[in-house]
Enzyme design. Structure first.
Site, mmCIF file in Angstrom:
data_model
loop_
_atom_site.group_PDB
_atom_site.id
_atom_site.type_symbol
_atom_site.label_atom_id
_atom_site.label_comp_id
_atom_site.label_asym_id
_atom_site.label_seq_id
_atom_site.Cartn_x
_atom_site.Cartn_y
_atom_site.Cartn_z
ATOM 1 N N CYS A 2 1.105 -1.249 0.631
ATOM 2 C CA CYS A 2 0.290 -0.065 0.229
ATOM 3 C C CYS A 2 0.498 1.313 0.427
ATOM 4 O O CYS A 2 2.370 0.997 0.198
ATOM 5 C CB CYS A 2 -0.159 -0.021 1.356
ATOM 6 S SG CYS A 2 -1.598 -1.437 1.615
ATOM 7 N N GLY A 28 -0.930 0.886 -4.894
ATOM 8 C CA GLY A 28 -2.631 0.677 -4.901
ATOM 9 C C GLY A 28 -3.381 1.101 -4.948
ATOM 10 O O GLY A 28 -3.539 2.057 -5.070
ATOM 11 N N ASN A 100 0.670 0.567 5.743
ATOM 12 C CA ASN A 100 1.837 -0.694 5.053
ATOM 13 C C ASN A 100 1.708 -1.721 5.223
ATOM 14 O O ASN A 100 2.786 -1.674 6.107
ATOM 15 C CB ASN A 100 2.158 0.477 3.923
ATOM 16 C CG ASN A 100 2.738 -1.030 2.904
ATOM 17 O OD1 ASN A 100 2.479 -1.067 2.452
ATOM 18 N ND2 ASN A 100 4.205 -0.362 2.881
ATOM 19 N N GLY A 101 2.022 -2.989 5.551
ATOM 20 C CA GLY A 101 2.616 -3.672 5.767
ATOM 21 C C GLY A 101 1.277 -5.475 5.936
ATOM 22 O O GLY A 101 0.002 -5.075 5.875
ATOM 23 N N TYR A 254 10.424 -4.635 -8.266
ATOM 24 C CA TYR A 254 9.242 -3.760 -9.140
ATOM 25 C C TYR A 254 8.231 -3.063 -7.990
ATOM 26 O O TYR A 254 7.620 -1.770 -9.181
ATOM 27 C CB TYR A 254 8.140 -5.873 -9.019
ATOM 28 C CG TYR A 254 7.216 -5.075 -9.725
ATOM 29 C CD1 TYR A 254 6.907 -5.548 -11.276
ATOM 30 C CD2 TYR A 254 5.497 -5.553 -8.769
ATOM 31 C CE1 TYR A 254 5.456 -5.230 -11.407
ATOM 32 C CE2 TYR A 254 4.250 -5.464 -9.355
ATOM 33 C CZ TYR A 254 3.806 -5.464 -10.904
ATOM 34 O OH TYR A 254 3.054 -5.311 -11.241
ATOM 35 N N ASP A 360 12.007 -9.302 -18.225
ATOM 36 C CA ASP A 360 10.785 -8.587 -17.030
ATOM 37 C C ASP A 360 11.786 -9.034 -16.281
ATOM 38 O O ASP A 360 12.367 -9.035 -15.924
ATOM 39 C CB ASP A 360 9.914 -9.965 -17.849
ATOM 40 C CG ASP A 360 8.525 -9.756 -17.536
ATOM 41 O OD1 ASP A 360 7.713 -8.795 -16.116
ATOM 42 O OD2 ASP A 360 7.589 -10.402 -17.724
#
Ligand code: SF4
Length: 482
Positions: A2, A28, A100-101, A254, A360
């Site tokens: 998040c 998010g 966040n977590g 990513y 990728d």
């Protein structure tokens, strides 16, 4: 994953929170929310993108010079509007909190709060658990004046109960802005200053946008409190936690924006190093493509480096529709597969008749990779090699990335050759775990790489893992990526 932001100044907080949430939208797209404080809390939250949730009318309503914001990517919770953050509690003081977590002991903590503290929790979100635990500890202190030391002392009792990952921002009404990061620093949290104003955010990109000078990352196990006079207090709540630092290495692979700096490491720079290492793996494997093409957008920097190492052309051979969000937000399998075609279109002149090395970031289930390779073959690629600048994902993430079921991973019980056949590539080249850690941290440790290695930084029993997986299976929310 998040995104969170918290700010305090003498200016309207929402003027900072709103653009910061837009800058953090990649973390998010499921829900967004903000809380500010002026003579009471003002809140707006709901499902959808930041631009959908907020409008000029509700932004105007969010008054006050202190506030927090959140963009949600569902982890624990059902993904309903009730689970959107931030959460507010009215006593003691009045506290708003967003995080966040993912707490791996969420179910036990929720049970304990309900049974022993007789607290009714209105959501399935672990932020509400953290908020209630903090409220309980502050109530025990029976404080009229909240001195920072007392606050940190209450917080240290909360830390003892929490297992998992958490980066938290919280407004304590008429007192100040609190931020803290879990013992291992699994989730990122950075803060900056601009004159007499502070801002905490998941990624430095939000600080850049708002004109804040990045001061430091909150250390693992550290808390910071800015009082209403904008005086900063910091405290290492958990001693020695810097030694057990385990920042999510996937942030660099990513999740994070390339223009962010996490724990002093530039994300773009890390991706260049990852590309260099992958290029070296390709050299070892004697892969000789005509052209290197990134899967946009995350793999761009890495692909450039792969091409540089292999001394071949680097081209944009796949064009992404910018108006389609990352495929992992698509809720069902069939929608995901269609999304690949919606999302990417090939440039034939760069592909037809050529040996193409696609670069990728990772493969989770393999569906997207298979689709992309088929797409390249359909426009006449002579050979298609698939290079990944991260190692095979084999273990579930229990810290907030929605890939909590082992059955989801193509690499779980298959050899690299079998995966190569399944996705239809002429060669499949993975990064090594050693290469990953070296590339991101220049040889230093301090990362969680549990989804690659199975070595979790927090205690996690087999039964707990099963429980989390079972919960994940029943929710059937969107997955992290294909
Ligand atoms: S398990 Fe993987 S995705 Fe989860 S926190 Fe660790 S490195 Fe990040």
């Amino acid at each position: 994953m998040c995104g969170i932001v918290g700010t305090i100044s003498s200016e309207p907080a929402i003027d900072k929170i709103y653009p910061a949430l837009i800058a953090l939208q990649h973390r998010g797209q499921d829900a967004a929310g903000a809380v500010t404080f002026e003579h009471g809390f003002h809140m707006k939250k709901g499902n959808g993108l930041v631009l959908n949730v907020f409008n000029p009318k509700n932004l105007q309503r969010l008054k006050g010079s202190i506030g927090i914001g959140h963009v949600r990517y569902p982890t624990i919770g059902t993904g309903t509007a009730e689970d959107a953050q931030p959460f507010i509690i009215t006593a003691p003081y009045g506290i708003a909190l967003a995080h966040n977590g993912n707490l791996v002991n969420y179910f036990d903590l929720k049970e304990d709060l309900t049974d022993n503290h007789l607290r009714y929790l209105n959501s399935n979100c672990d932020a509400e658990v953290i908020l209630n635990l903090l409220a309980i500890e502050l109530t025990k202190m029976n404080l009229r004046d909240l001195e920072p030391e007392k606050l940190f002392s209450a917080l240290s009792k909360v830390y003892k109960k929490l297992i998992g990952s958490f980066a938290v921002v919280s407004v304590i009404a008429k007192k100040g802005l609190l931020a803290f990061r879990d013992t291992h620093g699994i989730k990122p949290l950075v803060f900056g200053k601009n004159k007499n104003s502070y801002c905490f955010a998941s990624e430095s990109v939000a600080l850049d946008l708002l004109g804040y000078k990045r001061i430091a990352d909150i250390n693992p196990g550290e808390a910071a409190f800015i009082d209403n006079q904008c005086v900063l207090y910091k405290k290492q709540i958990v001693k020695n936690s810097k030694k057990s630092k385990a920042t999510c290495i996937f942030e660099y692979v990513y999740f994070a924006r390339p223009d962010s700096v996490i724990d002093g490491i530039g994300v773009y720079e890390a991706r260049l190093h990852l590309g260099k290492k992958l290029g070296e793996e390709c050299l070892k494997r004697k892969i000789k493509p005509d052209v290197v093409i990134p899967i946009p957008d995350t793999a761009r920097g890495a692909a450039e480096m792969v091409a540089e190492v292999l001394e071949v052309k680097h081209r944009e051979g796949l064009i992404k529709n910018r108006y389609i969000y990352r495929t992992f937000i698509m809720p069902t399998q069939s929608e995901r597969i269609e999304a690949v075609r919606l999302k990417l279109n090939p440039i034939r002149s760069e592909i037809t008749g050529k040996k193409v090395l696609l670069v990728d970031d990772s493969i989770v289930r393999g569906n997207t990779s298979k689709e992309i390779i088929a797409l390249l073959r359909s426009v006449g690629a002579k050979e298609v090699y698939y290079g990944l600048y991260s190692p095979p994902i084999r273990f579930p993430c229990v810290y907030g990335i929605d890939m909590q079921t082992r059955g989801e991973f193509i690499a779980r019980d298959k050899s690299i050759e079998e995966i190569q056949t399944l996705i239809g590539a002429d060669a499949l080249i993975y990064q090594t775990v050693e290469g990953l850690v070296k590339a991101v941290g220049s040889g230093s440790t301090g990362f969680c790489a549990a989804c690659f290695t199975g070595s979790y930084p927090t205690e996690i029993s087999a039964s707990l893992l099963e429980r989390i997986e079972a919960e994940r299976m029943t929710r059937k929310t969107s997955g992290f990526k294909e």
